[in-house]
Design a protein around this motif. Structure first.
Motif, PDB file in Angstrom:
ATOM      1  N   LEU A  90       4.970  30.057 -13.321  1.00 31.62           N
ATOM      2  CA  LEU A  90       3.840  28.897 -13.087  1.00 31.62           C
ATOM      3  C   LEU A  90       4.870  27.837 -13.879  1.00 31.62           C
ATOM      4  N   GLN A  91       4.772  26.794 -12.999  1.00 26.82           N
ATOM      5  CA  GLN A  91       5.687  25.343 -12.743  1.00 26.82           C
ATOM      6  C   GLN A  91       5.293  23.887 -12.681  1.00 26.82           C
ATOM      7  N   LYS A  92       5.024  22.894 -13.143  1.00 28.26           N
ATOM      8  CA  LYS A  92       4.830  22.061 -13.165  1.00 28.26           C
ATOM      9  C   LYS A  92       5.675  20.828 -12.469  1.00 28.26           C
ATOM     10  N   VAL A  93       4.614  20.732 -10.590  1.00 27.28           N
ATOM     11  CA  VAL A  93       4.910  19.946  -9.692  1.00 27.28           C
ATOM     12  C   VAL A  93       4.434  18.769  -9.502  1.00 27.28           C
ATOM     13  N   TRP A  94       4.557  18.081  -8.609  1.00 28.04           N
ATOM     14  CA  TRP A  94       4.273  16.808  -8.246  1.00 28.04           C
ATOM     15  C   TRP A  94       3.317  16.737  -6.526  1.00 28.04           C
ATOM     16  N   LYS A  95       2.529  17.120  -6.972  1.00 29.94           N
ATOM     17  CA  LYS A  95       1.496  16.702  -5.361  1.00 29.94           C
ATOM     18  C   LYS A  95       0.763  15.461  -5.124  1.00 29.94           C
ATOM     19  N   THR A  96       0.606  15.159  -4.534  1.00 23.96           N
ATOM     20  CA  THR A  96       0.052  14.002  -3.843  1.00 23.96           C
ATOM     21  C   THR A  96      -1.068  14.296  -2.867  1.00 23.96           C
ATOM     22  N   LYS A 101       1.047  -0.835   0.163  1.00 24.84           N
ATOM     23  CA  LYS A 101       0.156  -0.036  -0.052  1.00 24.84           C
ATOM     24  C   LYS A 101       1.156   1.825   0.446  1.00 24.84           C
ATOM     25  N   HIS A 102       2.146   1.384   1.005  1.00 22.26           N
ATOM     26  CA  HIS A 102       2.387   2.427   0.513  1.00 22.26           C
ATOM     27  C   HIS A 102       3.841   2.238   0.114  1.00 22.26           C
ATOM     28  N   GLY A 103       4.817   3.604  -0.909  1.00 21.34           N
ATOM     29  CA  GLY A 103       5.780   3.497  -1.420  1.00 21.34           C
ATOM     30  C   GLY A 103       6.915   4.452  -0.403  1.00 21.34           C
ATOM     31  N   TYR A 108      -1.296   8.930   4.451  1.00 20.39           N
ATOM     32  CA  TYR A 108       0.194   8.641   4.476  1.00 20.39           C
ATOM     33  C   TYR A 108       1.098   9.160   3.927  1.00 20.39           C
ATOM     34  N   LEU A 109       1.869   9.574   4.935  1.00 16.01           N
ATOM     35  CA  LEU A 109       3.127  10.998   3.190  1.00 16.01           C
ATOM     36  C   LEU A 109       4.207  10.928   4.558  1.00 16.01           C
ATOM     37  N   SER A 110       5.303  10.514   4.370  1.00 15.18           N
ATOM     38  CA  SER A 110       6.057  10.371   5.719  1.00 15.18           C
ATOM     39  C   SER A 110       7.687  11.348   4.905  1.00 15.18           C
ATOM     40  N   GLY A 146      -0.046   7.287  -0.809  1.00 12.82           N
ATOM     41  CA  GLY A 146      -1.743   7.666  -1.921  1.00 12.82           C
ATOM     42  C   GLY A 146      -1.158   8.101  -3.493  1.00 12.82           C
ATOM     43  N   SER A 147      -1.236   8.613  -3.805  1.00  7.58           N
ATOM     44  CA  SER A 147      -1.031   8.591  -5.255  1.00  7.58           C
ATOM     45  C   SER A 147      -0.749  10.241  -5.770  1.00  7.58           C
TER      46      SER A 147
END
Length: 197
Positions: free
Chosen positions: A124-130, A82-84, A149-151, A100-101
Protein backbone atom coordinates in the motif's frame (compact mmCIF):
# COMPACT_ATOMS: atom_id res chain seq x y z
CA UNK A 1 -13.53 -1.89 -18.11
CA UNK A 2 -11.46 -4.35 -20.08
CA UNK A 3 -8.74 -3.10 -22.38
CA UNK A 4 -7.62 -0.35 -20.02
CA UNK A 5 -3.87 -0.03 -19.56
CA UNK A 6 -1.97 2.23 -17.15
CA UNK A 7 0.53 4.72 -18.61
CA UNK A 8 3.03 6.83 -16.64
CA UNK A 9 3.52 10.56 -16.98
CA UNK A 10 5.59 13.28 -15.35
CA UNK A 11 6.72 16.85 -15.47
CA UNK A 12 10.17 17.68 -16.92
CA UNK A 13 12.13 17.55 -13.64
CA UNK A 14 10.30 14.46 -12.33
CA UNK A 15 8.90 16.03 -9.16
CA UNK A 16 5.39 15.32 -10.48
CA UNK A 17 4.60 11.68 -11.29
CA UNK A 18 1.23 10.22 -12.23
CA UNK A 19 -0.42 7.27 -13.94
CA UNK A 20 -3.52 7.26 -16.12
CA UNK A 21 -5.51 4.31 -17.48
CA UNK A 22 -6.40 4.56 -21.16
CA UNK A 23 -8.01 2.43 -23.84
CA UNK A 24 -7.06 2.99 -27.48
CA UNK A 25 -8.35 3.89 -29.99
CA UNK A 26 -10.72 6.71 -29.03
CA UNK A 27 -14.29 6.58 -30.34
CA UNK A 28 -15.54 9.86 -31.82
CA UNK A 29 -19.08 9.48 -30.51
CA UNK A 30 -20.08 11.77 -27.62
CA UNK A 31 -22.22 9.05 -26.02
CA UNK A 32 -19.49 6.36 -26.15
CA UNK A 33 -17.46 5.37 -23.09
CA UNK A 34 -14.15 6.41 -24.63
CA UNK A 35 -11.04 8.41 -24.00
CA UNK A 36 -11.04 11.80 -25.74
CA UNK A 37 -7.98 13.31 -27.41
CA UNK A 38 -8.34 16.89 -28.56
CA UNK A 39 -6.97 20.37 -28.87
CA UNK A 40 -9.11 23.31 -27.89
CA UNK A 41 -8.90 26.94 -29.01
CA UNK A 42 -10.27 28.63 -25.89
CA UNK A 43 -7.90 31.39 -24.83
CA UNK A 44 -6.58 29.38 -21.86
CA UNK A 45 -5.75 26.20 -23.78
CA UNK A 46 -4.49 28.09 -26.82
CA UNK A 47 -1.99 30.17 -24.80
CA UNK A 48 -0.87 27.14 -22.77
CA UNK A 49 -0.54 24.92 -25.86
CA UNK A 50 -2.54 22.33 -23.92
CA UNK A 51 -3.03 18.89 -25.51
CA UNK A 52 -6.09 17.29 -23.91
CA UNK A 53 -6.35 13.60 -23.09
CA UNK A 54 -9.39 12.72 -21.04
CA UNK A 55 -9.73 9.27 -19.43
CA UNK A 56 -13.03 7.40 -19.41
CA UNK A 57 -13.53 7.44 -15.63
CA UNK A 58 -11.49 10.18 -13.94
CA UNK A 59 -12.27 8.94 -10.41
CA UNK A 60 -10.79 5.52 -11.12
CA UNK A 61 -8.42 6.04 -14.05
CA UNK A 62 -6.00 8.70 -12.72
CA UNK A 63 -3.62 8.72 -9.73
CA UNK A 64 -0.99 11.26 -8.70
CA UNK A 65 1.91 9.43 -7.03
CA UNK A 66 4.24 12.40 -6.45
CA UNK A 67 4.53 14.89 -4.77
CA UNK A 68 3.28 13.72 -1.38
CA UNK A 69 0.97 16.73 -1.01
CA UNK A 70 -1.12 18.53 -3.64
CA UNK A 71 -0.18 21.75 -1.83
CA UNK A 72 3.22 21.37 -3.50
CA UNK A 73 1.63 21.86 -6.93
CA UNK A 74 1.11 25.15 -8.71
CA UNK A 75 -2.57 25.82 -9.50
CA UNK A 76 -3.60 28.46 -12.04
CA UNK A 77 -7.30 29.39 -12.15
CA UNK A 78 -8.93 31.85 -14.51
CA UNK A 79 -12.39 33.17 -15.39
CA UNK A 80 -14.91 31.42 -13.06
CA UNK A 81 -11.98 29.62 -11.34
CA UNK A 82 -13.80 26.26 -11.46
CA UNK A 83 -10.91 24.41 -13.10
CA UNK A 84 -7.41 24.11 -11.73
CA UNK A 85 -4.60 24.05 -14.29
CA UNK A 86 -1.95 22.23 -12.25
CA UNK A 87 1.76 22.60 -12.86
CA UNK A 88 5.08 21.68 -11.26
CA UNK A 89 6.43 24.55 -9.16
CA UNK A 90 10.01 23.46 -9.91
CA UNK A 91 10.06 23.16 -13.71
CA UNK A 92 6.78 24.86 -14.65
CA UNK A 93 5.35 22.01 -16.74
CA UNK A 94 1.55 21.99 -16.80
CA UNK A 95 0.31 18.40 -16.53
CA UNK A 96 -3.38 18.40 -15.53
CA UNK A 97 -6.63 20.31 -15.83
CA UNK A 98 -9.14 19.44 -13.09
CA UNK A 99 -12.70 20.55 -12.41
CA UNK A 100 -13.03 18.52 -9.23
CA UNK A 101 -11.24 17.98 -5.94
CA UNK A 102 -8.46 15.82 -4.55
CA UNK A 103 -8.52 13.04 -1.97
CA UNK A 104 -5.64 11.01 -0.60
CA UNK A 105 -6.08 7.24 -0.53
CA UNK A 106 -3.92 4.18 0.08
CA UNK A 107 -3.69 1.62 -2.68
CA UNK A 108 -1.36 -0.90 -4.23
CA UNK A 109 -0.21 0.84 -7.42
CA UNK A 110 0.78 -2.38 -9.21
CA UNK A 111 -2.61 -3.89 -8.41
CA UNK A 112 -4.37 -0.68 -9.56
CA UNK A 113 -2.34 -0.75 -12.81
CA UNK A 114 -3.03 -4.45 -13.39
CA UNK A 115 0.67 -5.36 -13.38
CA UNK A 116 0.84 -7.24 -10.06
CA UNK A 117 1.71 -10.91 -10.20
CA UNK A 118 -0.68 -13.24 -8.45
CA UNK A 119 0.42 -14.13 -4.93
CA UNK A 120 2.66 -11.07 -4.49
CA UNK A 121 2.37 -9.26 -1.19
CA UNK A 122 0.22 -6.15 -1.14
CA UNK A 123 2.22 -2.89 -1.01
CA UNK A 124 0.00 0.00 0.00
CA UNK A 125 1.12 3.52 -0.83
CA UNK A 126 -0.52 6.92 -0.35
CA UNK A 127 -1.57 8.49 -3.65
CA UNK A 128 -3.90 11.28 -4.73
CA UNK A 129 -7.10 10.57 -6.65
CA UNK A 130 -9.72 12.99 -7.88
CA UNK A 131 -13.46 13.23 -7.31
CA UNK A 132 -16.31 15.33 -8.58
CA UNK A 133 -19.92 15.36 -9.69
CA UNK A 134 -20.94 14.09 -13.16
CA UNK A 135 -23.38 16.17 -15.22
CA UNK A 136 -25.89 15.54 -17.99
CA UNK A 137 -25.40 17.59 -21.16
CA UNK A 138 -26.83 17.53 -24.68
CA UNK A 139 -24.34 16.79 -27.46
CA UNK A 140 -25.37 16.50 -31.08
CA UNK A 141 -29.00 15.96 -30.06
CA UNK A 142 -28.23 13.22 -27.51
CA UNK A 143 -28.36 13.42 -23.71
CA UNK A 144 -24.96 12.38 -22.43
CA UNK A 145 -23.71 11.87 -18.87
CA UNK A 146 -20.28 13.46 -18.66
CA UNK A 147 -17.84 12.75 -15.87
CA UNK A 148 -16.40 15.72 -14.04
CA UNK A 149 -13.60 17.52 -15.81
CA UNK A 150 -10.16 15.88 -15.75
CA UNK A 151 -7.74 16.34 -18.63
CA UNK A 152 -4.15 15.14 -18.73
CA UNK A 153 -1.73 17.18 -20.82
CA UNK A 154 -0.80 14.45 -23.33
CA UNK A 155 2.70 15.82 -23.89
CA UNK A 156 3.56 14.88 -20.28
CA UNK A 157 2.98 11.14 -20.89
CA UNK A 158 6.10 9.00 -21.26
CA UNK A 159 6.55 7.97 -24.92
CA UNK A 160 5.84 4.34 -25.78
CA UNK A 161 4.39 2.30 -28.63
CA UNK A 162 0.88 3.50 -27.68
CA UNK A 163 1.90 7.00 -26.60
CA UNK A 164 3.09 8.34 -29.94
CA UNK A 165 1.45 11.73 -30.54
CA UNK A 166 2.50 11.79 -34.19
CA UNK A 167 0.70 8.48 -34.82
CA UNK A 168 -2.39 9.83 -33.03
CA UNK A 169 -2.54 12.61 -35.62
CA UNK A 170 -1.87 10.27 -38.55
CA UNK A 171 -4.67 7.95 -37.39
CA UNK A 172 -7.15 10.83 -37.06
CA UNK A 173 -7.57 10.33 -33.31
CA UNK A 174 -7.12 14.00 -32.39
CA UNK A 175 -10.17 16.23 -32.60
CA UNK A 176 -9.94 20.01 -32.81
CA UNK A 177 -12.62 21.72 -30.73
CA UNK A 178 -13.87 25.17 -31.68
CA UNK A 179 -14.75 26.54 -28.24
CA UNK A 180 -14.83 30.18 -29.25
CA UNK A 181 -18.17 29.45 -30.92
CA UNK A 182 -21.29 28.98 -28.78
CA UNK A 183 -21.73 25.27 -29.59
CA UNK A 184 -18.10 24.21 -28.93
CA UNK A 185 -18.32 21.55 -31.60
CA UNK A 186 -15.35 19.57 -32.89
CA UNK A 187 -14.13 20.89 -36.24
CA UNK A 188 -12.72 17.54 -37.31
CA UNK A 189 -9.17 16.26 -37.56
CA UNK A 190 -7.55 19.45 -38.81
CA UNK A 191 -6.79 22.46 -36.62
CA UNK A 192 -9.21 25.32 -36.17
CA UNK A 193 -8.23 28.74 -37.48
CA UNK A 194 -5.14 29.94 -35.65
CA UNK A 195 -4.71 26.50 -34.06
CA UNK A 196 -1.84 24.05 -34.26
CA UNK A 197 -1.30 20.39 -35.04
Amino acid sequence: MSGLKAYPGSCHCGAVQYQVKLKFPPVHDPSAASIHIYKCNCTTCHKMGYFHLRPINPAEDYILTSPTSVDELGDYRCFAEKHGWYFCKKCGVRFLGLGGSWEQVELDIEQWAGTKNEGEEEKLQKVWKTKGEPKIVEKQGKKVTKPYYLSVNAVTLEPSEDIDLRKWHEKGWILYVETRREDGTPTGTTPHEGGMY
